[in-house]
Design a protein around this motif. Structure first.
Motif, PDB file in Angstrom:
ATOM      1  N   CYS A 186     -16.445  -6.260 -35.016  1.00  0.00           N
ATOM      2  CA  CYS A 186     -17.914  -6.264 -35.103  1.00  0.00           C
ATOM      3  C   CYS A 186     -18.431  -4.918 -35.591  1.00  0.00           C
ATOM      4  CB  CYS A 186     -18.515  -6.595 -33.740  1.00  0.00           C
ATOM      5  SG  CYS A 186     -18.287  -8.311 -33.203  1.00  0.00           S
ATOM      6  N   GLU A 187     -17.836  -3.838 -35.090  1.00  0.00           N
ATOM      7  CA  GLU A 187     -18.241  -2.499 -35.528  1.00  0.00           C
ATOM      8  C   GLU A 187     -17.984  -2.329 -37.021  1.00  0.00           C
ATOM      9  OE1 GLU A 187     -16.894   2.152 -34.765  1.00  0.00           O
ATOM     10  OE2 GLU A 187     -16.627   0.671 -33.156  1.00  0.00           O
ATOM     11  N   HIS A 188     -16.831  -2.823 -37.486  1.00  0.00           N
ATOM     12  CA  HIS A 188     -16.499  -2.730 -38.918  1.00  0.00           C
ATOM     13  C   HIS A 188     -17.534  -3.473 -39.764  1.00  0.00           C
ATOM     14  CE1 HIS A 188     -13.833  -2.316 -42.393  1.00  0.00           C
ATOM     15  NE2 HIS A 188     -14.030  -3.605 -42.638  1.00  0.00           N
ATOM     16  N   ILE A 189     -17.914  -4.677 -39.320  1.00  0.00           N
ATOM     17  CA  ILE A 189     -18.901  -5.458 -40.070  1.00  0.00           C
ATOM     18  C   ILE A 189     -20.256  -4.767 -40.058  1.00  0.00           C
ATOM     19  CG2 ILE A 189     -20.166  -7.652 -40.082  1.00  0.00           C
ATOM     20  CD1 ILE A 189     -17.574  -8.950 -38.965  1.00  0.00           C
ATOM     21  N   TRP A 190     -20.621  -4.157 -38.925  1.00  0.00           N
ATOM     22  CA  TRP A 190     -21.887  -3.429 -38.839  1.00  0.00           C
ATOM     23  C   TRP A 190     -21.879  -2.236 -39.807  1.00  0.00           C
ATOM     24  CZ3 TRP A 190     -24.139  -1.718 -33.391  1.00  0.00           C
ATOM     25  CH2 TRP A 190     -25.446  -1.232 -33.561  1.00  0.00           C
ATOM     26  N   LEU A 191     -20.780  -1.523 -39.847  1.00  0.00           N
ATOM     27  CA  LEU A 191     -20.655  -0.386 -40.776  1.00  0.00           C
ATOM     28  C   LEU A 191     -20.736  -0.852 -42.224  1.00  0.00           C
ATOM     29  CD1 LEU A 191     -17.800   1.549 -38.942  1.00  0.00           C
ATOM     30  CD2 LEU A 191     -20.128   2.409 -39.297  1.00  0.00           C
ATOM     31  N   LEU A 192     -20.089  -1.971 -42.523  1.00  0.00           N
ATOM     32  CA  LEU A 192     -20.186  -2.531 -43.873  1.00  0.00           C
ATOM     33  C   LEU A 192     -21.629  -2.893 -44.211  1.00  0.00           C
ATOM     34  CD1 LEU A 192     -17.094  -4.943 -44.028  1.00  0.00           C
ATOM     35  CD2 LEU A 192     -17.490  -2.979 -45.516  1.00  0.00           C
ATOM     36  N   SER A 193     -22.290  -3.534 -43.263  1.00  0.00           N
ATOM     37  CA  SER A 193     -23.682  -3.951 -43.484  1.00  0.00           C
ATOM     38  C   SER A 193     -24.593  -2.755 -43.716  1.00  0.00           C
ATOM     39  CB  SER A 193     -24.190  -4.745 -42.270  1.00  0.00           C
ATOM     40  OG  SER A 193     -23.391  -5.880 -42.038  1.00  0.00           O
ATOM     41  N   ALA A 194     -24.276  -1.647 -43.056  1.00  0.00           N
ATOM     42  CA  ALA A 194     -25.079  -0.434 -43.195  1.00  0.00           C
ATOM     43  C   ALA A 194     -24.723   0.353 -44.454  1.00  0.00           C
ATOM     44  CB  ALA A 194     -24.888   0.453 -41.967  1.00  0.00           C
ATOM     45  N   GLY A 195     -23.690  -0.072 -45.165  1.00  0.00           N
ATOM     46  CA  GLY A 195     -23.265   0.641 -46.363  1.00  0.00           C
ATOM     47  C   GLY A 195     -22.538   1.939 -46.058  1.00  0.00           C
ATOM     48  N   LEU A 196     -22.019   2.072 -44.840  1.00  0.00           N
ATOM     49  CA  LEU A 196     -21.354   3.307 -44.433  1.00  0.00           C
ATOM     50  C   LEU A 196     -19.869   3.301 -44.760  1.00  0.00           C
ATOM     51  CD1 LEU A 196     -23.170   3.756 -41.013  1.00  0.00           C
ATOM     52  CD2 LEU A 196     -23.573   5.052 -43.114  1.00  0.00           C
ATOM     53  N   ILE A 197     -19.309   2.122 -45.027  1.00  0.00           N
ATOM     54  CA  ILE A 197     -17.943   1.986 -45.510  1.00  0.00           C
ATOM     55  C   ILE A 197     -17.936   0.917 -46.585  1.00  0.00           C
ATOM     56  CG2 ILE A 197     -16.872   2.706 -43.326  1.00  0.00           C
ATOM     57  CD1 ILE A 197     -16.328  -0.256 -42.735  1.00  0.00           C
ATOM     58  N   THR A 198     -16.849   0.833 -47.345  1.00  0.00           N
ATOM     59  CA  THR A 198     -16.716  -0.192 -48.361  1.00  0.00           C
ATOM     60  C   THR A 198     -15.612  -1.145 -47.966  1.00  0.00           C
ATOM     61  OG1 THR A 198     -15.146   1.123 -49.658  1.00  0.00           O
ATOM     62  CG2 THR A 198     -17.502   1.396 -50.151  1.00  0.00           C
ATOM     63  N   ALA A 199     -15.712  -2.373 -48.424  1.00  0.00           N
ATOM     64  CA  ALA A 199     -14.727  -3.396 -48.054  1.00  0.00           C
ATOM     65  C   ALA A 199     -13.348  -3.057 -48.597  1.00  0.00           C
ATOM     66  CB  ALA A 199     -15.182  -4.755 -48.551  1.00  0.00           C
ATOM     67  N   SER A 200     -13.296  -2.436 -49.768  1.00  0.00           N
ATOM     68  CA  SER A 200     -11.998  -2.153 -50.382  1.00  0.00           C
ATOM     69  C   SER A 200     -11.245  -1.061 -49.650  1.00  0.00           C
ATOM     70  CB  SER A 200     -12.186  -1.757 -51.851  1.00  0.00           C
ATOM     71  OG  SER A 200     -13.045  -0.621 -51.946  1.00  0.00           O
ATOM     72  N   ARG A 201     -11.981  -0.042 -49.158  1.00  0.00           N
ATOM     73  CA  ARG A 201     -11.340   1.076 -48.464  1.00  0.00           C
ATOM     74  C   ARG A 201     -11.105   0.767 -47.005  1.00  0.00           C
ATOM     75  NH1 ARG A 201     -15.056   6.058 -49.315  1.00  0.00           N
ATOM     76  NH2 ARG A 201     -13.529   6.960 -47.897  1.00  0.00           N
ATOM     77  N   GLY A 202     -12.068   0.104 -46.360  1.00  0.00           N
ATOM     78  CA  GLY A 202     -11.938  -0.257 -44.952  1.00  0.00           C
ATOM     79  C   GLY A 202     -11.923   0.932 -44.006  1.00  0.00           C
ATOM     80  N   THR A 203     -12.489   2.049 -44.386  1.00  0.00           N
ATOM     81  CA  THR A 203     -12.531   3.228 -43.526  1.00  0.00           C
ATOM     82  C   THR A 203     -13.914   3.825 -43.575  1.00  0.00           C
ATOM     83  OG1 THR A 203     -11.798   4.667 -45.348  1.00  0.00           O
ATOM     84  CG2 THR A 203     -10.104   3.744 -43.892  1.00  0.00           C
TER      85      THR A 203
END
Length: 203
Positions: A186-203
């Motif tokens: 859930c945290e990962h998805i929230w970070l993705l939604s916020a544009g704080l990480i990218t799906a390709s990098r995953g970090t």
């Protein structure tokens, strides 16, 4: 005046004992099997004394839910107010995990009863609205545009809130490890939604 304060403190202790007993009985017996008599006996009081505080089993459970969601909100709210969005997200998720580990049964009971017990439904909806507002603020601090369009902060926050609720509901029934893993997702998805990480990098 001193005597009055002592009575009030005694009342607070007794009410806390009733709610603590109710939570224990939810684990041992479940909501349907539990009775007012069971709660009173577990709290060390008579049925009549319990009715001085609560009018029914439903009222006891509603008060227990209210106490639990207040703790959930207080723990997560402060964490989510961090100026740094990454820190806010990580801290809010961890605080939420802690409370679900401690009181997951009460949270699941609240969700189960929210459609049939109006008071619990209202409590749960109000709590969700608070979280949606907090998530919206974090998203906006991360640069997501304000608004209710599908790609804007308010709409995204609503989906994130209910996604987290449903994910935690199921994971908390399995194990603390599963709950932590679900929280990380859930945290990962929230970070993705916020544009704080990218799906390709995953970090």
């Amino acid at each position: 005046m001193t005597g009055r304060r002592a009575v009030e403190r005694k009342g607070d202790v007794r009410e806390r004992a009733i709610l603590d007993t109710c939570e224990a009985l939810l684990a041992d017996m479940g909501y349907d099997a539990m009775s007012v008599g069971d709660i009173a006996q577990g709290a060390g009081i008579t049925r009549g004394a319990l009715y001085f505080y609560f009018g029914s089993k439903q009222e006891v459970v509603t008060a227990l839910v209210a106490r639990t969601v207040e703790h959930l909100w207080e723990r997560s709210r402060v964490a989510a107010e961090s100026d740094e969005p990454r820190e806010a997200i990580a801290a809010a998720m961890q605080r939420t995990v802690e409370l679900w580990n401690e009181h997951g049964l009460v949270m699941r009971t609240a969700i189960d009863l929210s459609l049939t017990v109006p008071e619990i439904g209202t409590l749960w909806s109000r709590t969700a609205d608070l979280f949606i507002t907090a998530i919206t603020a974090v998203l906006e601090r991360a640069g997501v545009p304000a608004g209710t369009a599908p790609d804007q902060a308010s709409a995204m926050a609503r989906v994130l809130c209910w996604m987290i609720e449903r994910t935690f509901y199921h994971a908390s029934q399995e194990s603390p490890v599963q709950l932590q893993q679900a929280s990380s997702t859930c945290e990962h998805i929230w970070l993705l939604s916020a544009g704080l990480i990218t799906a390709s990098r995953g970090t």
